[in-house]
Design an enzyme around this catalytic site. Structure first.
Site, mmCIF file in Angstrom:
data_model
loop_
_atom_site.group_PDB
_atom_site.id
_atom_site.type_symbol
_atom_site.label_atom_id
_atom_site.label_comp_id
_atom_site.label_asym_id
_atom_site.label_seq_id
_atom_site.Cartn_x
_atom_site.Cartn_y
_atom_site.Cartn_z
ATOM 1 N N ASN A 158 46.422 -11.880 52.602
ATOM 2 C CA ASN A 158 46.780 -10.487 52.555
ATOM 3 C C ASN A 158 48.283 -10.359 52.712
ATOM 4 O OD1 ASN A 158 46.878 -7.715 53.275
ATOM 5 N ND2 ASN A 158 45.161 -7.820 54.617
ATOM 6 N N ARG A 201 43.855 -10.105 48.795
ATOM 7 C CA ARG A 201 43.735 -8.551 48.641
ATOM 8 C C ARG A 201 44.900 -8.007 47.623
ATOM 9 N NH1 ARG A 201 45.793 -4.330 53.234
ATOM 10 N NH2 ARG A 201 44.903 -2.682 52.205
ATOM 11 N N HIS A 206 42.700 1.148 50.426
ATOM 12 C CA HIS A 206 42.008 0.588 51.473
ATOM 13 C C HIS A 206 40.593 0.399 51.315
ATOM 14 C CE1 HIS A 206 45.576 2.453 53.876
ATOM 15 N NE2 HIS A 206 45.534 1.100 53.893
ATOM 16 N N ARG A 219 55.577 5.939 55.499
ATOM 17 C CA ARG A 219 55.466 6.820 54.158
ATOM 18 C C ARG A 219 55.113 8.436 54.606
ATOM 19 N NH1 ARG A 219 50.985 3.289 51.573
ATOM 20 N NH2 ARG A 219 51.398 1.496 53.297
ATOM 21 N N GLU A 236 38.294 -7.027 56.977
ATOM 22 C CA GLU A 236 38.424 -6.939 55.463
ATOM 23 C C GLU A 236 38.547 -8.217 55.053
ATOM 24 O OE1 GLU A 236 41.959 -4.260 55.953
ATOM 25 O OE2 GLU A 236 41.665 -3.980 53.938
#
Ligand code: ADP
Length: 394
Positions: free
Chosen positions: A7, A84, A173, A234, A378
């Site tokens: 990832n 990922r 996501h 962000r 994940e």
């Protein structure tokens, strides 16, 4: 069998070596705060923790350090590698084996996710050099959201922009929202084909998702991972007119403005302290007013987004918190649940402080609309997708 899951995020690099069938994790590691003087590389093998002193702290240096450790571990050999990958555009609606033609398409998407896709690509190249003889699979953040209906994924802009340039909302996501929603339905004993869940993935990047009957019908991120919630660095939603205003008022060009919206905004931009929620909360508790404002804005905007997802679903069976902030910050959850009182949420303070432990993740009182904490896994989902494809390909 062992799947290496990589990832390669914007500021951190995580790996795990997982048996996709049993879910057993042999090793994992994180190189975090890449590019800063606080860079750290911790990893563990069968529960035995190690810390490497990071030599180079730039992205390539971090990747080299991780690959060196992985080649050294060699237990019991890597059978496939799952990556990922953030932006799969409209082309990738599910995970896929990476070959030259797939790589070429992925490279063409770099501009769509400037903080992530280039890092993902560097990770793929480095891993293909280190593990040249096994299948490499890309698991996309965008794929889960390909079920969104047009009324949710279209922007109200000239239709030709969609047709000719792919201007639409993709969402991100997806692996996390998919896992959190399935896990929540399982824990609450809900019928996965008939349940309405809002999932909130709150890490360095943040997004909400409306999951109905197991599929995504709306999400807060858009064409890029910049839309929607306030995040670590962000901005989330802003007035698209601000580009023109800053060009006139400050002589900033579109790239400079976009770069600031990606890297210098969010918790960091408002607080002036840090992009990390822990540091922001710490400063706020010591009386830093801008840190307090950043926290208040983060929670207010998040609660409004969850309210929007309730409209998409027409009812809410449960709200699911996941990701670093969602799993660990009782303060953020308490503030958000308080703002969501109109949707029937009532917090159980003790359960919230315990992060839902011992209550199957639940942090709300009996009779309340359910809210729960699900620890993101994940890596395991990526490992399973990877092994399904790698085994199928022989
Ligand atoms: P990424 O998106 O890079 O995978 P994570 O899911 O690990 O990130 O989430 C990182 C965020 O989680 C950071 O803002 C960090 O401050 C926050 N976080 C982690 N632990 C806590 C905590 N105990 N309290 C508040 N925030 C936390």
């Amino acid at each position: 069998m062992v799947v290496l899951v990589l990832n390669c995020g914007s500021s951190s690099l995580k790996f795990s070596l997982i048996d996709p069938e049993s879910g057993d994790e042999h090793a994992n590691g994180t190189f975090q705060r890449i590019g800063t003087e606080n860079a750290r590389f911790d990893w563990s093998l069968h529960g035995d923790s190690r810390r490497e002193s990071p030599g180079r702290t730039d992205y390539r240096g971090a990747l080299d350090a991780v690959m060196e450790v992985l080649r050294g571990i060699g237990v019991p050999g890597v059978d496939a590698v799952g990556h990922r990958f953030v932006h799969g555009g409209e082309r990738f609606t599910e995970s896929t084996i990476i070959d030259d033609s797939v790589l070429a398409v992925l490279e063409s998407y770099a501009a769509l996710a400037p903080l992530h896709n280039p890092a993902n690509l560097m990770g793929i190249e480095a891993a293909m050099r280190s593990f040249p003889d096994v299948a490499h699979v890309a698991v996309f953040d965008t794929a889960f959201h390909q079920t969104m209906p047009p009324r949710a994924f279209m922007y109200a802009v000239p239709y030709g922009w969609y047709r000719d340039y792919g201007v639409r909302r993709y969402g991100f996501h997806g692996t996390s929202h998919r896992y959190a929603s399935r896990e929540a339905a399982r824990r609450l004993g809900l019928d996965p084909r008939d349940c309405a869940l809002v999932t909130a993935h709150l890490g360095n990047g943040c997004s909400t998702c409306a999951v109905k009957g197991g599929v995504s019908i709306d999400t807060s991120m858009g064409m890029t991972p910049l839309e929607g919630l306030m995040m670590g660095t962000r901005s989330g939603d802003v007035d698209p007119g601000l580009h023109a205003h800053l060009a006139d008022a400050a002589g900033m060009n579109v790239r400079e403005t976009t770069d600031s919206l990606n890297r210098k905004s969010g918790l960091l931009g408002v607080s002036g302290v840090d992009s990390d929620m822990r540091t922001v909360l710490d400063a706020a508790s010591k009386g830093n007013e801008r840190a307090e404002l950043a926290f208040q804005m983060f929670c207010y905007r998040l609660a409004k987004s969850i309210g929007g997802m309730a409209v998409a679903l027409a009812r809410v069976d449960a709200l699911v918190f996941t990701g670093g902030i969602g799993e660990n910050s009782a303060r953020v959850r308490a503030q958000v649940i308080g703002l969501l009182a109109p949707l029937g949420f009532e917090l159980d303070d003790g359960a919230n402080l315990a992060h839902g432990q011992g209550r199957n993740g639940l942090i709300t009182r009996d009779g309340s609309t359910a809210a729960l904490v699900v620890t993101a896994d994940e890596a395991l989902l990526i490992a399973r997708d990877t092994w399904d494809l790698a085994a199928g390909a022989g």
